[in-house]
Design an enzyme around this catalytic site. Sequence first.
Site, PDB file in Angstrom:
ATOM      1  N   ASP A 127      47.700  73.011  32.689  1.00 55.52           N
ATOM      2  CA  ASP A 127      47.203  73.323  30.883  1.00 55.52           C
ATOM      3  C   ASP A 127      48.532  72.423  29.935  1.00 55.52           C
ATOM      4  O   ASP A 127      49.532  72.122  30.769  1.00 55.52           O
ATOM      5  CB  ASP A 127      47.076  74.748  30.644  1.00 55.52           C
ATOM      6  CG  ASP A 127      45.427  74.291  29.160  1.00 55.52           C
ATOM      7  OD1 ASP A 127      44.916  74.976  29.282  1.00 55.52           O
ATOM      8  OD2 ASP A 127      45.511  72.945  28.947  1.00 55.52           O
TER       9      ASP A 127
HETATM   10  C1  GLC Z   1      44.510  72.466  25.887  1.00 60.52           C
HETATM   11  C2  GLC Z   1      43.266  72.991  26.447  1.00 60.52           C
HETATM   12  C3  GLC Z   1      42.297  72.213  27.451  1.00 60.52           C
HETATM   13  C4  GLC Z   1      42.835  71.362  27.035  1.00 60.52           C
HETATM   14  C5  GLC Z   1      44.143  70.574  27.339  1.00 60.52           C
HETATM   15  C6  GLC Z   1      44.253  68.842  26.953  1.00 60.52           C
HETATM   16  O1  GLC Z   1      45.557  73.409  24.983  1.00 60.52           O
HETATM   17  O2  GLC Z   1      43.710  74.740  27.162  1.00 60.52           O
HETATM   18  O3  GLC Z   1      41.545  73.421  28.310  1.00 60.52           O
HETATM   19  O4  GLC Z   1      41.806  70.249  28.587  1.00 60.52           O
HETATM   20  O5  GLC Z   1      45.058  71.545  26.401  1.00 60.52           O
HETATM   21  O6  GLC Z   1      43.683  68.655  25.541  1.00 60.52           O
END
Ligand code: GLC
Length: 747
Positions: A290
């Site tokens: 993440d």
């Molecule tokens: C965010 C979220 C995740 C998302 C990623 C990219 O912080 O936790 O669900 O896919 O970043 O945007």
Amino acid sequence: MKKRLITIAVALITGAALLFPQSPVRKLPQATESRIDSIIRMMTLEEKLGQLNQIGGTWYDTKTERLNEEQTAMLKAGQIGSFLGITGAAETGRIQRMVMEESRMKIPVLFGADIIHGYSTITPIPLAEASSWNPALVERSARMAAMEGSAVGIHWTYAPMVDIARDPRWGRIAEGSGEDPHLGSVMGAARVKGFQGDDLLQFGSLLACAKHFAAYGGAEAGRDYNTVDMSERTLREIFLPPYKAAIDAGAWTLMSAFNEIGGVPASGSAWLMTDLLRKEWGFTGLVVSDYTAVMELMNHRIAKDSTEAGIIGLSSGVDIDMVSRIYLRKLSDAVRTGALPESVVDEAVRRVLRVKFVYGLFDDPYRNAKPEKEKELLLAPAHRDIARTMAQQSIVLLKNEKELLPITKNARTIALVGPLAGNDHRRDLVGTWAWVQKPEQVVSVIDGITAKLPKGTKLLYDKGCEIESDSGYRAEQAVAAAKKADVIIAVLGEAQRHSGEAASRSNLDLPGRQRDLLKALKATGKPVILVVMNGRPLTLQWEAENIPAIIEAWHLGVETGNALADVLFGDYNPSGKLPVTFPRNLGQIPLYYNHKSTGRPLVPKDKYTSRYLDVPNTPLYPFGHGLSYTTFHYGAVKVSSAAVKIGEPVTVTAEVTNSGKRAGEEVVQLYLRDDVASVTRPVKELKGFKKIMLQPGETTTVSFTVTPDDLSFYGLDMKRTVEPGSFTVYVGGNSVDCQQAVFNVVK
Ligand code: GLC
């Protein structure tokens, strides 16, 4: 009474895939695997680490060229393997061309984005879609999202989010399918199939990404990013099955979670990312971290510096570093000093290249760079139709005293009141993760109702108050309008910002002065219909006690107004069921239906049993609850045999009758309880459901095939087991009001 025998065998095969560790191990043809090996052999260490590096673009700005000088240089040097948030067929095509024409290895990049519930045609939030209990429709919704995502050059969506959530304070409950592992698994699998389609090589298919692995929804106190601490048994029984279902449905990627689990951050957990995911489940795809989760291993204080964070992350099995650039910048030295074996880098690169081959990028790097598709597909009428159908089926009728709903032609004047009813809050109607939605594309409540207003019926509108600020409170004017009406529709709830990521709330009442407004409307003595638009369960005790009709409308997307009007005026008979428990108050949380008995289960007259002094143990509205404009009657539950041998299936049937005056759909739910076992078992567990349509007076026999997998659980030795003994089976229209029967499993 017409009797239509429908044997609906709900072979709970998802159970098999969920409960036993073996995923379909998906290896590519040997020729492809060999080709991957040969590519890796030709790559420099920096180019390998480049494949593990994902950088973020400016969100969804499709107008301008999106890379700055540094990023362009990195791209040409082979230091970027994928992008986050860069969309637009022309722009993604331009970037890919630079890779293919100016980089040494010419390895196509992946374009990833958060297409969670639609790209341009925003459908209801996933928690709302789950309320439809219609996986086929949810799959269609995901398919449509994939078509639109492909049209803007995306290859990979960071969805489905399959995190089980039992705490409505957590804002991201909006993005998943609620509290139950079975429903969450069925919906997660449906979305993966929708996104990936039958053939990943076809235009319109996106790589799916089950997230956030794992147990992100278990954050203590529902506070986002907070500590998760649970037993392995709870992790395996409740939180892990939806990820496994997504993998079994064909997901080629997973996203690692921010949170720790019992002391080990998910994005640095070798047990989770390698022992469980790769060795036990046989997953052969890739894991992307993440956003900055690799860097955050330092915040978790398990890495003293970014190099150590990178080594822990990559060695645990997190293949791509989203945005923190640690893999790219720090791991070449780590390899050269011997702190990190290059074989670990090679294995991660292999997984990334495998996914790029699976998606056909080596054969056609420009597969989704088709600007003409954008015009054809974005917000296409057929897509709006899907969004409207999805929204209709996502609506849950919570209460309908004296059949106040649907609104009939007797209502000559309707007062429409509330901050979410007008045209000024259309952005809030699409809910979280709806980046590109332009407000004017959303059908507001007032527009939807106006379009459907019966001839001669007058519509009065007043905003009444703001969503959350005290300023703009104008109950007096709203009441004045309400007094002229035959019925009042109050549209209240949360703003888009109140749910989703980094949006936990410690108070779950309607925000601002909305309840004050509702009380003023009730005081007029006119019948009030409350429509709640929200991204999570709210505490609606006062509303439930004082308002005769309540609709749970969630955040319904671009077709909000039309779908809501379809239900309000009876053109669609609501069929939704809650995928999550609504508590009476905050103090009851966490409150979920599949709880344990405890040693002192509640005995109403016995003080010394598990209870509160000031509130019942029961929820305001239970998991699986949802009313219809008709009624359904459940006959006795029958089982195919009073005793079944371990390893044998058992068939459970129940007659369901539409005992009302109009056709309607019912979600028939099957729950099981292992009455006595070597470990404590939930009082009830959803094991199957079927959505059926019945005409007035019609009776259907619904049949479920309960498989051995459904009877199994993790025993004292943490191995799957089925134990002999009695099981109680429940069939009903929610998790509380069920008919039941007992059968025995014998050796
Ligand atoms: C965010 C979220 C995740 C998302 C990623 C990219 O912080 O936790 O669900 O896919 O970043 O945007």
